[in-house]
Design a protein around this motif. Structure first.
Motif, PDB file in Angstrom:
ATOM      1  N   THR A   1      63.426 125.894  -3.225  1.00  0.00           N
ATOM      2  CA  THR A   1      64.784 126.280  -2.880  1.00  0.00           C
ATOM      3  C   THR A   1      65.531 126.802  -4.104  1.00  0.00           C
ATOM      4  O   THR A   1      65.232 126.423  -5.237  1.00  0.00           O
ATOM      5  N   THR A   2      66.480 127.652  -3.853  1.00  0.00           N
ATOM      6  CA  THR A   2      67.350 128.155  -4.918  1.00  0.00           C
ATOM      7  C   THR A   2      68.802 127.768  -4.656  1.00  0.00           C
ATOM      8  O   THR A   2      69.663 128.102  -5.460  1.00  0.00           O
ATOM      9  N   GLN A   3      69.059 127.097  -3.563  1.00  0.00           N
ATOM     10  CA  GLN A   3      70.421 126.700  -3.208  1.00  0.00           C
ATOM     11  C   GLN A   3      70.691 125.284  -3.708  1.00  0.00           C
ATOM     12  O   GLN A   3      70.047 124.331  -3.247  1.00  0.00           O
TER      13      GLN A   3
END
Length: 156
Positions: free
Chosen positions: A29-31
């Protein structure tokens, strides 16, 4: 000391988790997790988020549904993140024991293929490699493999 996480622990948990999200390929994930995300997760997983406390929060583990549907009701997937040596194993043992008490049968670890330390740790904790999904994640401009490992949820 291993204990249940509470609302006051969420800033420290967020700091650990968000550093991993920002700085590594250990998670795809990048969030980043917002305070609201973490509060909702804590509320949705009563008894399924533990912290290691040693002069502050030294790590945490949380687990929840592996997949939807009643056929998966006894299987969970976990996230474990630590900031200090020596806390991961007690956290994982506590999580497996608590999950067993909750009626769970198997715990799943979904690990980035680049995270050799996590694969080695889970192997030491009794997890067995049960799957290898090539190039299913993408982060930092490259394709990443996902390693699946499982272990029995068991009393200490």
């Amino acid at each position: 000391m291993i204990r249940d996480a509470g609302p006051g622990d969420l800033p420290a948990i967020g700091a650990l988790w968000n550093a991993m999200i920002r700085d590594t390929t250990a998670t795809f994930t990048t969030q980043e997790k917002t305070p609201d995300d973490l509060a909702a997760l804590l509320a949705a997983r009563p008894g399924s988020m533990l912290v290691a406390e040693a002069d502050g929060i030294a790590g945490f583990v949380t687990w929840g549904p592996f997949r939807g549907g009643p056929g998966y009701a006894h299987t969970a997937e976990h996230t474990i993140i630590t900031a200090r040596p020596g806390v991961a194993a007690p956290l994982m043992r506590a999580a497996l024991a608590r999950a067993h008490q909750q009626g769970l049968h198997r715990m799943v670890a979904a690990i980035s293929g680049e995270n050799a330390r996590a694969i080695a740790f889970h192997t030491r904790m009794g997890f067995a490699k049960t799957g290898h999904l090539p190039q299913v994640g993408r982060k930092q401009g490259r394709w990443l493999d996902l390693i699946l490992m499982t272990a029995a949820c068991k009393a200490p």
